[in-house]
Write a protein that holds these residues in place. Sequence first.
Motif, PDB file in Angstrom:
ATOM      1  N   ASP A 287       0.791  -1.228   0.000  1.00  0.00           N
ATOM      2  CA  ASP A 287       0.000   0.000   0.000  1.00  0.00           C
ATOM      3  C   ASP A 287       0.823   1.278   0.000  1.00  0.00           C
ATOM      4  OD1 ASP A 287      -1.297  -2.307   1.318  1.00  0.00           O
ATOM      5  OD2 ASP A 287      -3.053  -1.033   1.309  1.00  0.00           O
ATOM      6  N   ASP A 288       1.804   1.381   0.885  1.00  0.00           N
ATOM      7  CA  ASP A 288       2.504   2.647   1.090  1.00  0.00           C
ATOM      8  C   ASP A 288       3.762   2.789   0.244  1.00  0.00           C
ATOM      9  OD1 ASP A 288       0.600   3.358   2.986  1.00  0.00           O
ATOM     10  OD2 ASP A 288       1.725   2.436   4.615  1.00  0.00           O
ATOM     11  N   ARG A 289       4.041   1.829  -0.590  1.00  0.00           N
ATOM     12  CA  ARG A 289       5.264   1.900  -1.393  1.00  0.00           C
ATOM     13  C   ARG A 289       4.968   2.538  -2.743  1.00  0.00           C
ATOM     14  NH1 ARG A 289       5.301  -2.799   1.573  1.00  0.00           N
ATOM     15  NH2 ARG A 289       7.208  -3.309   2.703  1.00  0.00           N
ATOM     16  N   PRO A 290       5.948   3.223  -3.331  1.00  0.00           N
ATOM     17  CA  PRO A 290       5.717   3.870  -4.630  1.00  0.00           C
ATOM     18  C   PRO A 290       5.628   2.860  -5.764  1.00  0.00           C
ATOM     19  CG  PRO A 290       8.013   4.098  -3.986  1.00  0.00           C
ATOM     20  CD  PRO A 290       7.304   3.490  -2.817  1.00  0.00           C
ATOM     21  N   ASN A 291       5.035   3.270  -6.874  1.00  0.00           N
ATOM     22  CA  ASN A 291       5.007   2.437  -8.069  1.00  0.00           C
ATOM     23  C   ASN A 291       6.429   2.134  -8.533  1.00  0.00           C
ATOM     24  OD1 ASN A 291       2.251   2.328  -8.235  1.00  0.00           O
ATOM     25  ND2 ASN A 291       2.056   3.627 -10.031  1.00  0.00           N
ATOM     26  N   GLY A 292       6.616   0.974  -9.113  1.00  0.00           N
ATOM     27  CA  GLY A 292       7.922   0.633  -9.661  1.00  0.00           C
ATOM     28  C   GLY A 292       8.172  -0.855  -9.638  1.00  0.00           C
ATOM     29  N   LEU A 293       9.328  -1.253 -10.147  1.00  0.00           N
ATOM     30  CA  LEU A 293       9.707  -2.660 -10.270  1.00  0.00           C
ATOM     31  C   LEU A 293      10.549  -3.059  -9.060  1.00  0.00           C
ATOM     32  CD1 LEU A 293       9.323  -4.961 -12.349  1.00  0.00           C
ATOM     33  CD2 LEU A 293      11.599  -4.385 -13.226  1.00  0.00           C
ATOM     34  N   TYR A 294      10.029  -3.997  -8.263  1.00  0.00           N
ATOM     35  CA  TYR A 294      10.686  -4.482  -7.054  1.00  0.00           C
ATOM     36  C   TYR A 294      11.288  -5.867  -7.303  1.00  0.00           C
ATOM     37  CZ  TYR A 294       8.223  -0.748  -4.558  1.00  0.00           C
ATOM     38  OH  TYR A 294       7.759   0.467  -4.127  1.00  0.00           O
ATOM     39  N   THR A 295      12.352  -6.168  -6.573  1.00  0.00           N
ATOM     40  CA  THR A 295      12.980  -7.481  -6.670  1.00  0.00           C
ATOM     41  C   THR A 295      12.767  -8.247  -5.372  1.00  0.00           C
ATOM     42  OG1 THR A 295      14.696  -6.670  -8.181  1.00  0.00           O
ATOM     43  CG2 THR A 295      15.132  -8.751  -7.057  1.00  0.00           C
ATOM     44  N   VAL A 296      12.124  -9.414  -5.477  1.00  0.00           N
ATOM     45  CA  VAL A 296      11.916 -10.308  -4.329  1.00  0.00           C
ATOM     46  C   VAL A 296      13.030 -11.340  -4.342  1.00  0.00           C
ATOM     47  CG1 VAL A 296      10.388 -12.002  -3.257  1.00  0.00           C
ATOM     48  CG2 VAL A 296       9.422  -9.979  -4.385  1.00  0.00           C
ATOM     49  N   ARG A 297      13.736 -11.494  -3.227  1.00  0.00           N
ATOM     50  CA  ARG A 297      14.849 -12.436  -3.150  1.00  0.00           C
ATOM     51  C   ARG A 297      14.673 -13.326  -1.926  1.00  0.00           C
ATOM     52  NH1 ARG A 297      19.890 -13.272  -5.058  1.00  0.00           N
ATOM     53  NH2 ARG A 297      21.497 -14.053  -3.665  1.00  0.00           N
ATOM     54  N   THR A 298      14.850 -14.628  -2.131  1.00  0.00           N
ATOM     55  CA  THR A 298      14.744 -15.604  -1.046  1.00  0.00           C
ATOM     56  C   THR A 298      16.072 -16.317  -0.852  1.00  0.00           C
ATOM     57  OG1 THR A 298      12.371 -15.998  -1.371  1.00  0.00           O
ATOM     58  CG2 THR A 298      13.617 -17.730  -0.287  1.00  0.00           C
ATOM     59  N   VAL A 299      16.500 -16.412   0.413  1.00  0.00           N
ATOM     60  CA  VAL A 299      17.696 -17.171   0.778  1.00  0.00           C
ATOM     61  C   VAL A 299      17.284 -18.128   1.888  1.00  0.00           C
ATOM     62  CG1 VAL A 299      20.027 -17.093   1.709  1.00  0.00           C
ATOM     63  CG2 VAL A 299      19.250 -15.285   0.162  1.00  0.00           C
ATOM     64  N   ALA A 300      17.487 -19.432   1.657  1.00  0.00           N
ATOM     65  CA  ALA A 300      17.163 -20.447   2.662  1.00  0.00           C
ATOM     66  C   ALA A 300      18.234 -21.532   2.583  1.00  0.00           C
ATOM     67  CB  ALA A 300      15.783 -21.037   2.416  1.00  0.00           C
ATOM     68  N   GLY A 301      19.047 -21.647   3.626  1.00  0.00           N
ATOM     69  CA  GLY A 301      20.165 -22.581   3.564  1.00  0.00           C
ATOM     70  C   GLY A 301      21.114 -22.171   2.443  1.00  0.00           C
ATOM     71  N   THR A 302      21.385 -23.108   1.534  1.00  0.00           N
ATOM     72  CA  THR A 302      22.242 -22.788   0.389  1.00  0.00           C
ATOM     73  C   THR A 302      21.425 -22.353  -0.830  1.00  0.00           C
ATOM     74  OG1 THR A 302      22.225 -25.102  -0.328  1.00  0.00           O
ATOM     75  CG2 THR A 302      24.012 -24.412   1.163  1.00  0.00           C
ATOM     76  N   PHE A 303      20.086 -22.332  -0.693  1.00  0.00           N
ATOM     77  CA  PHE A 303      19.213 -21.965  -1.813  1.00  0.00           C
ATOM     78  C   PHE A 303      19.066 -20.454  -1.898  1.00  0.00           C
ATOM     79  CE2 PHE A 303      14.844 -20.822  -3.106  1.00  0.00           C
ATOM     80  CZ  PHE A 303      14.872 -21.277  -4.418  1.00  0.00           C
ATOM     81  N   GLN A 304      19.161 -19.910  -3.123  1.00  0.00           N
ATOM     82  CA  GLN A 304      18.957 -18.494  -3.383  1.00  0.00           C
ATOM     83  C   GLN A 304      18.204 -18.344  -4.698  1.00  0.00           C
ATOM     84  OE1 GLN A 304      22.423 -15.963  -3.051  1.00  0.00           O
ATOM     85  NE2 GLN A 304      23.438 -17.372  -1.661  1.00  0.00           N
ATOM     86  N   SER A 305      17.224 -17.451  -4.735  1.00  0.00           N
ATOM     87  CA  SER A 305      16.481 -17.198  -5.960  1.00  0.00           C
ATOM     88  C   SER A 305      15.813 -15.829  -5.855  1.00  0.00           C
ATOM     89  CB  SER A 305      15.428 -18.293  -6.199  1.00  0.00           C
ATOM     90  OG  SER A 305      14.766 -18.106  -7.431  1.00  0.00           O
ATOM     91  N   GLU A 306      15.513 -15.224  -7.016  1.00  0.00           N
ATOM     92  CA  GLU A 306      14.858 -13.919  -7.010  1.00  0.00           C
ATOM     93  C   GLU A 306      14.004 -13.752  -8.262  1.00  0.00           C
ATOM     94  OE1 GLU A 306      18.123 -10.861  -8.939  1.00  0.00           O
ATOM     95  OE2 GLU A 306      18.245 -11.263  -6.779  1.00  0.00           O
ATOM     96  N   HIS A 307      13.043 -12.817  -8.197  1.00  0.00           N
ATOM     97  CA  HIS A 307      12.254 -12.425  -9.351  1.00  0.00           C
ATOM     98  C   HIS A 307      11.735 -11.011  -9.108  1.00  0.00           C
ATOM     99  CE1 HIS A 307       9.097 -14.452  -6.764  1.00  0.00           C
ATOM    100  NE2 HIS A 307       8.621 -13.228  -6.882  1.00  0.00           N
ATOM    101  N   THR A 308      11.064 -10.444 -10.102  1.00  0.00           N
ATOM    102  CA  THR A 308      10.593  -9.065  -9.994  1.00  0.00           C
ATOM    103  C   THR A 308       9.079  -9.009  -9.874  1.00  0.00           C
ATOM    104  OG1 THR A 308      10.586  -8.861 -12.406  1.00  0.00           O
ATOM    105  CG2 THR A 308      12.547  -8.092 -11.239  1.00  0.00           C
ATOM    106  N   VAL A 309       8.603  -7.957  -9.183  1.00  0.00           N
ATOM    107  CA  VAL A 309       7.181  -7.683  -9.023  1.00  0.00           C
ATOM    108  C   VAL A 309       6.965  -6.192  -9.291  1.00  0.00           C
ATOM    109  CG1 VAL A 309       5.250  -7.571  -7.406  1.00  0.00           C
ATOM    110  CG2 VAL A 309       6.813  -9.509  -7.340  1.00  0.00           C
ATOM    111  N   LEU A 310       5.966  -5.881 -10.096  1.00  0.00           N
ATOM    112  CA  LEU A 310       5.676  -4.491 -10.431  1.00  0.00           C
ATOM    113  C   LEU A 310       4.494  -3.992  -9.625  1.00  0.00           C
ATOM    114  CD1 LEU A 310       6.329  -2.088 -12.419  1.00  0.00           C
ATOM    115  CD2 LEU A 310       4.441  -2.963 -13.813  1.00  0.00           C
ATOM    116  N   LYS A 311       4.693  -2.904  -8.858  1.00  0.00           N
ATOM    117  CA  LYS A 311       3.559  -2.204  -8.273  1.00  0.00           C
ATOM    118  C   LYS A 311       3.140  -1.132  -9.256  1.00  0.00           C
ATOM    119  CE  LYS A 311       1.535   0.499  -4.620  1.00  0.00           C
ATOM    120  NZ  LYS A 311       1.664   1.252  -3.367  1.00  0.00           N
ATOM    121  N   ASN A 312       1.823  -1.055  -9.527  1.00  0.00           N
ATOM    122  CA  ASN A 312       1.394  -0.174 -10.616  1.00  0.00           C
ATOM    123  C   ASN A 312      -0.010   0.364 -10.368  1.00  0.00           C
ATOM    124  OD1 ASN A 312       2.069   1.088 -13.050  1.00  0.00           O
ATOM    125  ND2 ASN A 312       0.861  -0.378 -14.232  1.00  0.00           N
TER     126      ASN A 312
END
Length: 395
Positions: A287-312
């Motif tokens: 709700d309170d974040r500005p519009n734009g392309l955000y990057t979601v990143r997960t780290v669990a143990g040795t696992f790492q992955s990320e992707h993008t989410v657009l608020k619009n």
Amino acid sequence: MKWHKLVWQSALAALICLALLSCANEDNPPPDGNGNDEEVPAGMARISGTIRDAAGDPISNVYLHVIYEFPQTANETAADPLIPSVTAFYNIDQPLHTSCDGTEPLPDGVMLKIFWDRDSDGPDDEDPQPPLCDDPPMCLNGPSRTVNYIEFPINGQALEIGAGLFYAETYLVTTGDMLIPNRFYVRIYCSNGRVLYTSQVVDVPGGPSEQELNFTCDSCEGIPELPTWRLDQSYPNPAEDSVTISFGLAEAARTQITLRWPDQRHVETLLDSMYSTGGHRWNLLLDDRPNGLYTVRTVAGTFQSEHTVLKNVSNYDRLRSTDERVLTNEQGGFTFDAAAGAIIAQRDGEGGNLGEAQLSRLKVVAIKVGYQIADTTFDVASSGSYPINLTLRTP
């Protein structure tokens, strides 16, 4: 076995959106992309310029927002709340094994998938999983006729009721009105993708209930696989209010999820705690974040992955209540970078794939109390610079 007391609360709010007309600046045509020569990061477009009043004087503290323009799928609005169903699936008498004639119980963490008998003709390959709400597992914002999860793990060892058994610790809840028909069954799959176990179809009534499941077994190759490390594309995407982050753990691990803001510098830690084996979902409020392309990143143990989410968010009235992309300085000037050329994976409110979309056109909106809103829309490309000058006029 320790039984947990059900605590359930449903709340829905009616949303009213007021559309305000923008004041287009005929004396400020869209930029042609021949801005400053400073190097612009790949995947970004640099927007700079000055905001002035009708007399030509610069205006400070003007809120600048960005709206990305491309076809989107509108989410269904929430219906009036009726009597939902609230049920717990369980199996405490029939241990499930790795094969029909086997003796090795399925371990904790093997996932059971819920299916919707939409055509009331019993289990078949045409049945979908029930539609998932916008913000599982709470589902406070609907839409109506959705559920709060579509899979859950075997947990008999953790609950000390026996290996290969389960009692769903989270109640399956419909949002608003129940699905039509409100009929469900559960399946477990072999590693080759074929069905190993199928439960009976259950007609779930309105209100709270507990449903004991019994299973029939079909021979298939490959024992059911335990959950793997994964980070699924968050949904909906683009989003306005919230997104669901879905991830899986092959084993219990401390899990950290971070959110990198569109400026590529500000990083939030959304969660950092231990999670059990299996699939998990977590709701992120935007709700309170500005519009734009955000990057979601997960780290669990040795696992790492990320992707993008657009608020619009595109509604001007709502933009007034969200954080600005940037504020003009004392001389009315501004500079910021916006996503350009990036490809996003569009998802609807149930996580369904809507195809890819390229961020190649954007609208810059200038808002300040006491002035009419001004905006300009133009095409952008990765690493391009775009000078714009807008005029704010009084009503």
